[in-house]
Design a protein around this motif. Structure first.
Motif, PDB file in Angstrom:
ATOM      1  N   UNK A   1      -0.539   2.385  11.057  1.00  0.00           N
ATOM      2  CA  UNK A   1       0.797   2.928  10.744  1.00  0.00           C
ATOM      3  C   UNK A   1       0.772   3.643   9.390  1.00  0.00           C
ATOM      4  N   UNK A   2       0.155   3.010   8.413  1.00  0.00           N
ATOM      5  CA  UNK A   2       0.129   3.617   7.069  1.00  0.00           C
ATOM      6  C   UNK A   2      -0.618   4.942   7.102  1.00  0.00           C
ATOM      7  N   UNK A   3      -1.702   4.942   7.817  1.00  0.00           N
ATOM      8  CA  UNK A   3      -2.507   6.154   7.915  1.00  0.00           C
ATOM      9  C   UNK A   3      -1.678   7.292   8.514  1.00  0.00           C
ATOM     10  N   UNK A   4      -0.922   6.972   9.550  1.00  0.00           N
ATOM     11  CA  UNK A   4      -0.095   7.998  10.190  1.00  0.00           C
ATOM     12  C   UNK A   4       0.959   8.520   9.202  1.00  0.00           C
TER      13      UNK A   4
ATOM     14  N   UNK B   1       0.833  -1.207   0.000  1.00  0.00           N
ATOM     15  CA  UNK B   1       0.000   0.000   0.000  1.00  0.00           C
ATOM     16  C   UNK B   1       0.869   1.259   0.000  1.00  0.00           C
ATOM     17  N   UNK B   2       0.261   2.369  -0.364  1.00  0.00           N
ATOM     18  CA  UNK B   2       0.947   3.655  -0.299  1.00  0.00           C
ATOM     19  C   UNK B   2       1.586   3.826   1.078  1.00  0.00           C
ATOM     20  N   UNK B   3       2.810   4.328   1.088  1.00  0.00           N
ATOM     21  CA  UNK B   3       3.543   4.619   2.330  1.00  0.00           C
ATOM     22  C   UNK B   3       4.019   3.370   3.062  1.00  0.00           C
ATOM     23  N   UNK B   4       4.092   2.259   2.355  1.00  0.00           N
ATOM     24  CA  UNK B   4       4.588   1.047   3.024  1.00  0.00           C
ATOM     25  C   UNK B   4       6.117   0.981   3.008  1.00  0.00           C
TER      26      UNK B   4
END
Ligand code: S3P
Length: 177
Positions: free
Chosen positions: A105-108, A8-11
């Motif tokens: 974590x990804x959301x942050x 996912x984005x930002x992984x």
């Protein structure tokens, strides 16, 4: 062989790919950058003008242009798994490694990072959380290896990706491919 990083984005795909290039002297490709260079437009511009389906077409075309037999590491965009043909191509070319992380974590990270190349952020947190959950089975099906990107430092992840690459190469040698 290719080592394709999905997730996912930002992984952390781009960071880990860059470090793999530095530490393992692998050639590094960033799929979003390849698309932008070929199109002469940014990811955001492509999404805005032509929509997501067109972007996925360009994504697949960019993958098809990369050197098939090269030893390279590829940081894919988070949505590459949306196209079965793209997944098939990645799996044919080498090892597909999923950098997984919890949604929290990804959301942050998404919250703290600039929205470059990420027009999907317009969907808002609920929409992005739904998309994350919808994609989990796609990443699971596409990947040969799954690493928890949120439980290890990037340096450690680099070692684990290289270990996965080695396992992949040994498996290929055993199977005579
Ligand atoms: C996308 C992820 C982005 C980029 C585009 C679409 C997605 O790449 O390809 O905005 O569908 O998840 P990153 O995963 O590198 O942010």
């Amino acid at each position: 062989m290719w080592v394709s990083l999905i997730g996912y984005m930002a992984s952390g795909k781009s960071t880990v790919a860059r470090m793999l290039g530095e530490h393992a002297l692998l050639e590094v490709y960033d799929l979003d950058a390849e698309i932008e260079t070929a199109a002469g437009r940014s990811v955001a511009e492509i999404f805005a003008a032509d929509g997501e389906a067109s972007f996925r077409d360009l994504e697949l075309a960019a993958l098809q242009r990369l050197p098939a037999g090269a030893d390279l590491v590829l940081a894919c965009g988070g949505g590459v798994v949306e196209r079965p043909a793209a997944v098939e191509l990645l799996r044919e070319r080498g090892a597909v490694v999923w950098l997984d992380a919890t949604w929290e974590i990804l959301r942050r990270r998404l919250h703290d990072s600039p929205p470059a190349r990420r027009p999907l952020l317009e969907r808002g947190w609920d929409g992005l959380g739904d998309l994350y959950r919808a994609r989990l089975p796609l990443y699971a099906r596409a990947a040969h290896f799954r690493l928890r990107g949120d439980l290890a430092e990037p340096r450690e992840l680099v070692s684990r990706v290289l270990a996965a690459k080695l396992r992949w190469e040994r498996r290929g040698a055993r199977e005579g491919t």
